[in-house]
Design a protein around this motif. Structure first.
Motif, PDB file in Angstrom:
ATOM      1  N   ASP A   1      45.643  52.338  26.933  1.00  0.00           N
ATOM      2  CA  ASP A   1      44.667  52.064  27.851  1.00  0.00           C
ATOM      3  C   ASP A   1      44.027  50.646  27.476  1.00  0.00           C
ATOM      4  O   ASP A   1      43.483  50.647  26.469  1.00  0.00           O
ATOM      5  N   LEU A   2      44.172  49.804  28.367  1.00  0.00           N
ATOM      6  CA  LEU A   2      43.662  48.392  28.040  1.00  0.00           C
ATOM      7  C   LEU A   2      42.109  48.132  28.398  1.00  0.00           C
ATOM      8  O   LEU A   2      41.659  47.334  27.833  1.00  0.00           O
ATOM      9  N   SER A   3      41.469  49.118  29.034  1.00  0.00           N
ATOM     10  CA  SER A   3      40.240  48.801  29.435  1.00  0.00           C
ATOM     11  C   SER A   3      39.139  48.303  28.140  1.00  0.00           C
ATOM     12  O   SER A   3      38.163  47.575  28.642  1.00  0.00           O
ATOM     13  N   SER A   4      39.388  49.015  26.957  1.00  0.00           N
ATOM     14  CA  SER A   4      38.337  48.944  26.198  1.00  0.00           C
ATOM     15  C   SER A   4      38.487  47.523  25.320  1.00  0.00           C
ATOM     16  O   SER A   4      37.823  47.062  24.620  1.00  0.00           O
ATOM     17  N   TYR A   5      39.395  46.728  25.887  1.00  0.00           N
ATOM     18  CA  TYR A   5      39.824  45.424  25.441  1.00  0.00           C
ATOM     19  C   TYR A   5      39.417  44.435  26.375  1.00  0.00           C
ATOM     20  O   TYR A   5      39.491  43.040  25.992  1.00  0.00           O
ATOM     21  N   ILE A   6      38.878  44.722  27.564  1.00  0.00           N
ATOM     22  CA  ILE A   6      38.579  43.878  28.672  1.00  0.00           C
ATOM     23  C   ILE A   6      37.144  43.521  28.829  1.00  0.00           C
ATOM     24  O   ILE A   6      36.343  44.366  28.874  1.00  0.00           O
ATOM     25  N   ASP A   7      36.961  42.426  28.849  1.00  0.00           N
ATOM     26  CA  ASP A   7      35.634  41.605  29.322  1.00  0.00           C
ATOM     27  C   ASP A   7      35.986  41.250  30.652  1.00  0.00           C
ATOM     28  O   ASP A   7      36.472  40.088  31.148  1.00  0.00           O
ATOM     29  N   TYR A   8      35.357  42.275  31.400  1.00  0.00           N
ATOM     30  CA  TYR A   8      35.550  42.120  33.017  1.00  0.00           C
ATOM     31  C   TYR A   8      34.530  40.789  33.498  1.00  0.00           C
ATOM     32  O   TYR A   8      33.487  40.876  33.402  1.00  0.00           O
ATOM     33  N   ALA A   9      35.227  39.857  34.157  1.00  0.00           N
ATOM     34  CA  ALA A   9      34.216  38.751  34.478  1.00  0.00           C
ATOM     35  C   ALA A   9      34.231  38.360  35.715  1.00  0.00           C
ATOM     36  O   ALA A   9      35.052  38.496  36.765  1.00  0.00           O
ATOM     37  N   LEU A  10      33.020  38.372  36.082  1.00  0.00           N
ATOM     38  CA  LEU A  10      32.663  37.874  37.613  1.00  0.00           C
ATOM     39  C   LEU A  10      31.817  36.707  37.304  1.00  0.00           C
ATOM     40  O   LEU A  10      30.599  36.405  37.151  1.00  0.00           O
ATOM     41  N   LEU A  11      32.765  35.394  37.183  1.00  0.00           N
ATOM     42  CA  LEU A  11      32.133  34.034  37.377  1.00  0.00           C
ATOM     43  C   LEU A  11      32.441  33.043  38.262  1.00  0.00           C
ATOM     44  O   LEU A  11      32.499  31.753  38.230  1.00  0.00           O
ATOM     45  N   ASP A  12      32.287  33.803  39.606  1.00  0.00           N
ATOM     46  CA  ASP A  12      32.168  33.012  40.738  1.00  0.00           C
ATOM     47  C   ASP A  12      30.882  32.502  41.078  1.00  0.00           C
ATOM     48  O   ASP A  12      29.760  33.376  41.143  1.00  0.00           O
ATOM     49  N   PRO A  13      30.421  31.073  40.980  1.00  0.00           N
ATOM     50  CA  PRO A  13      29.138  30.594  40.968  1.00  0.00           C
ATOM     51  C   PRO A  13      28.569  30.932  42.589  1.00  0.00           C
ATOM     52  O   PRO A  13      27.218  31.126  42.565  1.00  0.00           O
ATOM     53  N   ALA A  14      29.221  31.358  43.300  1.00  0.00           N
ATOM     54  CA  ALA A  14      28.784  32.005  44.803  1.00  0.00           C
ATOM     55  C   ALA A  14      28.665  33.350  44.964  1.00  0.00           C
ATOM     56  O   ALA A  14      28.567  33.838  46.045  1.00  0.00           O
ATOM     57  N   ALA A  15      28.813  34.130  43.794  1.00  0.00           N
ATOM     58  CA  ALA A  15      29.006  35.725  43.696  1.00  0.00           C
ATOM     59  C   ALA A  15      27.557  36.103  44.509  1.00  0.00           C
ATOM     60  O   ALA A  15      26.575  35.691  44.080  1.00  0.00           O
ATOM     61  N   SER A  16      27.618  37.092  45.320  1.00  0.00           N
ATOM     62  CA  SER A  16      26.274  37.686  45.948  1.00  0.00           C
ATOM     63  C   SER A  16      25.922  38.654  45.161  1.00  0.00           C
ATOM     64  O   SER A  16      26.605  39.097  44.163  1.00  0.00           O
ATOM     65  N   ASP A  17      24.983  39.383  45.275  1.00  0.00           N
ATOM     66  CA  ASP A  17      24.232  40.487  44.771  1.00  0.00           C
ATOM     67  C   ASP A  17      25.232  41.662  44.956  1.00  0.00           C
ATOM     68  O   ASP A  17      25.235  42.603  44.055  1.00  0.00           O
ATOM     69  N   GLU A  18      25.723  41.858  45.971  1.00  0.00           N
ATOM     70  CA  GLU A  18      26.448  42.987  46.342  1.00  0.00           C
ATOM     71  C   GLU A  18      27.914  42.926  45.691  1.00  0.00           C
ATOM     72  O   GLU A  18      28.402  43.763  45.049  1.00  0.00           O
ATOM     73  N   GLN A  19      28.411  41.779  45.369  1.00  0.00           N
ATOM     74  CA  GLN A  19      29.519  41.397  44.490  1.00  0.00           C
ATOM     75  C   GLN A  19      29.082  41.570  43.034  1.00  0.00           C
ATOM     76  O   GLN A  19      30.004  42.379  42.247  1.00  0.00           O
ATOM     77  N   VAL A  20      27.951  41.419  42.545  1.00  0.00           N
ATOM     78  CA  VAL A  20      27.575  41.777  41.393  1.00  0.00           C
ATOM     79  C   VAL A  20      27.404  43.317  40.966  1.00  0.00           C
ATOM     80  O   VAL A  20      28.013  43.859  40.107  1.00  0.00           O
TER      81      VAL A  20
END
Length: 218
Positions: free
Chosen positions: A7-26
């Motif tokens: 299971d790779l999940s525990s190794y992942i830093d899941y990134a949301l680094l889109d400067p235009a990300a909305s509150d809904e995307q966060v």
């Protein structure tokens, strides 16, 4: 070698680094991070407080980026950015080093830049080295200075100047001598890539494709 069914999940830093990300995307990223139990969710400083509130009961760490992506802001600005992020709930800090200071031999300033964040924040710092922009000698010097400054991880790059490679990870694994962790970041889109980087010595993987990797069959 990692087992193919790991299971790779525990190794992942899941990134949301889109400067235009909305509150809904966060909010959606928070839901996915919690659902897959990723190591952390990495967002811009302006989204740290919102992510913290939505992951309050989750074990997912709240990671943010400091001096991103250039590393060229002043040390005082970086420190303020880091401390504000911690106040808003950040538990891990990915800090971009000042490449100009590195390339001009001002390693005392580079050391101070990183060390003050490590000392005053009290949080694990991952130093972003942007290896693809450095010569071999500069890569080694950057790693040594950052380790001496107290970082918890050496990170291959921002992802803005090319992706992580197995060679980069092997280099950081060798130069770190087990003293700190290694984070690979940039261009990681498949389970096969992820496993190759982990087998090379990475402890964390920074990627915006975390959910796709987690869903991918062995």
């Amino acid at each position: 070698m990692l087992p193919k069914d790991i299971d790779l999940s525990s190794y992942i830093d899941y990134a949301l680094l889109d400067p235009a990300a909305s509150d809904e995307q966060v909010d959606y990223a928070c839901e996915q991070a919690d659902r897959f139990s990723f190591a952390s969710l990495c967002v811009y400083p302006c989204n740290v407080k919102r992510a913290t509130e939505r992951l309050l009961k989750s074990k997912v760490e709240i990671c943010t980026v400091i001096g991103f992506p250039s590393g060229a802001t002043t040390s005082n600005v970086k420190l303020y950015e880091a401390m504000e992020a911690v106040e808003n709930g950040a538990t891990e800090l990915d800090v971009v080093i000042n490449f100009g200071w590195l390339k001009t031999g001002q390693t005392n300033l580079l050391h101070q830049d990183i060390a003050q964040i490590c000392e005053e924040s009290g949080k694990p710092v991952k130093a972003i080295l942007e290896l693809s922009l450095l010569t071999p000698d500069e890569q080694e010097l950057a790693a040594e200075v950052c380790m001496d400054a107290g970082v918890a991880f050496l990170k291959t790059g921002t992802g803005w100047a090319g992706g992580a490679t197995v060679e980069m990870v092997k280099f950081l694994k060798e130069i770190s001598r087990g003293k700190v962790g290694v984070k690979a970041s940039g261009g990681i889109r498949t389970r096969e890539q992820a496993i190759a980087l982990l087998n090379a010595g990475a402890n964390r993987l920074g990627t915006s494709h975390g959910t796709a990797i987690a869903r991918e069959k062995n």
